[in-house]
Design a protein around this motif. Structure first.
Motif, short mmCIF file in Angstrom:
data_model
loop_
_atom_site.label_atom_id
_atom_site.label_comp_id
_atom_site.label_asym_id
_atom_site.label_seq_id
_atom_site.Cartn_x
_atom_site.Cartn_y
_atom_site.Cartn_z
N ARG A 123 68.24 16.42 -41.25
CA ARG A 123 67.92 16.14 -42.65
C ARG A 123 68.27 17.33 -43.54
O ARG A 123 68.81 17.17 -44.64
N ASP B 105 61.97 17.60 -34.12
CA ASP B 105 62.54 18.83 -34.68
C ASP B 105 64.04 18.68 -34.96
O ASP B 105 64.55 19.16 -35.99
N ASP C 284 64.57 16.82 -38.17
CA ASP C 284 64.33 17.67 -39.34
C ASP C 284 65.55 18.53 -39.64
O ASP C 284 65.94 18.70 -40.81
#
Length: 770
Positions: free
Chosen positions: A517, A511, A514
């Motif tokens: 990103r 997580d 992510d």
């Protein structure tokens, strides 16, 4: 009135009635005048009873002579012309008129005289006719005794009971016992003949079993003590002598396997023999004698035979022979248990094999080979116990106790077991079914149970699991979780809580990646480099001092970008980069080909140095990268001596030395466009690393020992020193075996911090301070 009652008994027995008074008067019919005078009622006139004449001595003698002659005719088997009703009445009259003694004693004398003559006939019989003649004599006497008993039934019911005599039939058997069976020459000859027949049958001759059965049946009917004293005891003694000689001769000429087959056959024969012509009470006694002479006396010799004994059977996997040995030896009970002999020999043999494995010069030196050898050894003897020893729990317990002893002789057993699991999880489970995986894990857990230092195993397992998770090297997450679940069952939640926390961190890191990103606009690239970071909780993962590694400048820039992003979202936290646990994807160009290579972070740091030069010394690489010595040697070994030789090493040897030089391999080729260079694994720790790990383990044990002491003292309040040491050891034995000196130091530490105090009158007593 008594006289009338006896007459009624006689009539009931079916004999002739005596004449009685007619209640109808002199003419046998009523007188009408008296009946009319009395108003039609009949008047019965009963005359007074006349006492019958008593039996005198002469009449009694004549009556007895009649009975005496009849008994002789019965003995001659000539009773067809006798009137049993008349004989019964004569015997009845003698007893009734107080001549019971004469009748009883005369009967005994008559039978005795007859049997003495019979005994002479039996004694004179030829050898081949002796037992048939004895059986014929017994059958005749038994039939005669039954007939005589019927004639003298009234004496049995009255006189014998009142005078506490032996009943007629039983007294006849006693006389036969004394005058025939226990006549010295007949007794000796009968015993000799019976034992000879049994001996001949044991020597595989065919005999007439019916003769023995008839003789033993006769002895049994004469009395259990007659059977036991006159036949059974000598027969058991002869049996013992027979099998003593046979066993001594057979064991000196045959192997253990052949001897046990012979013993098994003999036991079966004796069981059949006992069921045919011996009393049922003789069978256990006979079996005990045979077992003692064939098995108990020689079981040590059999088990310890150098070429064919129990150890040889186990080495050669002769399960049939082992099963036979188990069945025979289990018969031996008492002071020296038969199964105990086999169990002890198995334990000593397994112990010797195990000590050979764990010794310095043993056949298994590598960690994985060592554990495989242990599993093979246990599988072998577990199979022997299952097939040869009927899955006897006592043998499993002995096997487990023996394994626990020698497995813990090697202080590196926890480390080796963890390395074996690491090998399985990375590549050992490929191509195997789910059932095979579970079976293999169960075997590993079985070895884990033997470890006394389970916390040391946990330390190494955590390190190896971390490398598998971070490097993506595990074959299956499901298998990893299954292993942790099995360890949890063995040691509880506390043992596996940190391992489960490591899996949780991997999910949270996904997580976090992510979010990183998204923050970079949908890509994790920093200046063209794709950065993937896994954030680990310090308490869950192996506690390692962050190794100082000089990362390439581009990589260092990427780490700073992520650090700034992460601390912005999680203020107050601190990040430490673990270079030893990372990986990198490199694009490499050689003379003839290009490849994409997956390597560790350390390998990346080394390989990028060759962008600026073709050759470097070991010292140059160590200076530029600052990688710890052991890790650097392992890294260079993987790059120069592994499957993919990306660099050349001089001199060309398997081991890396500090004087070696390394050059980039421009001529490297591979059919694979993408490949992974694995780090040399399953390597034992160096002595320095081992001492560091041991120190960490000892430090981790201190709070556990103190917590156990406080728990025990809180519940007991006061406790003596030795009792406290024993309780603490028992409570912690599921994780490790604390040394008494270490426990003593923890007690002293608790006293200094005022958790405990010594008793002022007895310094060996401790008191808990609330």
């Amino acid at each position: 009135r008594r006289h009338r009652r006896l007459h009624c008994c006689t009539a009931a027995a079916g004999f002739a009635r005596r004449p009685v008074a007619n209640i109808w008067g002199g003419e046998g019919r009523p007188k009408s005048s008296k009946m009319a005078a009395s108003g039609g009622r009949i008047k019965f006139v009963i005359p007074p009873f006349r006492q019958s004449q008593a039996m005198d001595e002469d009449y009694a003698n004549r009556t007895w002579q009649t009975l005496h002659n009849a008994i002789q005719e019965i003995h001659r088997q000539n009773a067809s012309g006798l009137s049993f009703e008349e004989l019964y009445r004569n015997a009845y009259n003698m007893v009734l008129h107080k001549f019971g003694d004469k009748l009883y004693n005369g009967l005994v004398e008559t039978i005795t005289i007859h049997l003495r003559a019979v005994a002479a006939e039996v004694q004179a019989a030829a050898d081949g006719d002796f037992l048939p003649q004895l059986r014929k004599t017994w059958d005749k006497h038994r039939l005669s005794s039954i007939m005589i008993r019927d004639i003298l039934m009234y004496m049995d019911r009255t006189y014998v009971v009142a005078q506490k005599k032996v009943p007629v039939f039983e007294r006849g058997l006693q006389v036969f016992r004394d005058e025939v069976c226990r006549q010295p020459r007949i007794k000796e000859r009968m015993l000799r003949t019976l034992l000879d027949l049994i001996h001949r049958e044991r020597c595989n001759e065919t005999i007439e079993r019916g003769l023995i059965k008839a003789a033993t049946g006769m002895l049994l009917e004469l009395g259990q003590d007659v059977y036991s004293r006159d036949f059974e005891a000598p027969m058991l003694a002869a049996t013992a002598e027979f099998y003593r000689q046979e066993s001594n001769e057979y064991i000196s000429q045959n192997s253990a396997s052949e001897y046990m087959r012979k013993a098994e056959q003999r036991l079966s024969e004796e069981h059949e023999r006992a069921s045919h012509y011996l009393d049922r009470t003789s069978e256990p006694r006979l079996r005990e004698v045979v077992e003692r002479e064939l098995i108990a006396t020689h079981m040590r010799t059999l088990a310890e035979m150098p070429i064919s004994g129990v150890v040889s059977m186990m080495n050669d996997d002769r399960t049939d022979d082992l099963r036979r040995a188990y069945e025979l030896f289990r018969r031996v009970k008492g002071q020296e248990d038969g199964l105990g002999v086999i169990r002890h020999m198995m334990s000593e043999h397994v112990k010797a094999r195990g000590q050979q494995l764990v010794s310095e010069g043993g056949e298994a030196r590598e960690p994985v080979d060592f554990v495989k050898s242990l599993l093979t050894l246990r599988d072998k003897y577990a199979a022997i116990i299952e097939t040869g020893f009927h899955s006897d729990k006592s043998f499993y317990n002995a096997l487990n106790a023996t394994f626990e002893k020698f497995v813990n002789v090697n202080s590196r057993s926890p480390e080796y077991l963890s390395l074996f699991v690491d090998e399985l999880m990375r590549k050992g489970m490929r191509g195997t079914s789910e059932e095979e995986v579970e079976l293999t894990l169960d075997k590993v857990v079985m070895l884990f149970r033997y470890l006394q230092e389970k916390d040391v195993f946990e330390k190494y397992y955590k390190q190896h699991l971390a490398k598998r998770l971070l490097g993506g090297r595990s074959v299956s997450d499901d298998v990893e979780r299954s292993m942790i679940a099995k360890l949890k069952v063995e040691c509880g939640y506390q043992f596996t809580s940190k391992l489960e926390g490591m899996f949780m961190d991997m999910k949270v890191s996904s997580d976090t990646q992510d979010n990183f990103r998204v923050a970079l606009g949908g890509s994790s690239k920093v200046e063209g480099i794709e950065l993937v970071v896994q954030v680990l909780t310090t308490g869950f993962w192996p506690t390692q001092v962050a190794a100082v590694c000089n990362l390439p400048a581009a990589i260092a820039t990427c780490t700073e970008v992520f650090k700034k992003h992460y601390l912005k979202q999680h203020s107050g936290r601190r990040l430490q980069w673990q270079s030893s646990m990372g990986t990198a994807e490199l694009k490499a160009r050689f003379k003839a080909s290009r490849h994409e290579i997956n390597v560790s972070t350390y390998m990346m740091c080394v390989l990028l140095l060759f962008n600026d030069t073709d050759a470097l010394s070991y010292a140059d690489i160590a200076t530029h990268t600052a990688i710890p010595t052991n890790d650097l040697k392992r890294t260079l070994q993987s790059l120069s001596c592994g499957r993919f030789k990306l660099i050349h090493k001089e001199p060309r040897s398997r081991e890396v030395g500090e004087d070696d030089t390394f050059a980039f391999n421009h001529d490297f080729t591979s059919k694979q466009l993408r490949f992974k260079v694995g780090t040399v694994s399953a390597q034992k720790e160096t002595e320095t690393e081992k001492q560091e790990t041991r120190q960490k383990v000892e430090e981790d044990r201190k709070p556990q020992i103190e917590a156990a002491i406080v728990r025990i003292m809180k519940s007991r309040k006061d406790m003596e020193h030795n009792a406290l040491i024993a309780d603490v050891t028992a409570q912690l034995s599921s994780r490790f075996m604390p040394h008494p000196n270490v426990i003593k130091k923890r007690i002293e530490s608790l006293i200094e911090r005022e958790f405990l105090e010594r008793n002022k009158s007895n310094w060996r007593m401790y008191k808990y301070l609330a």
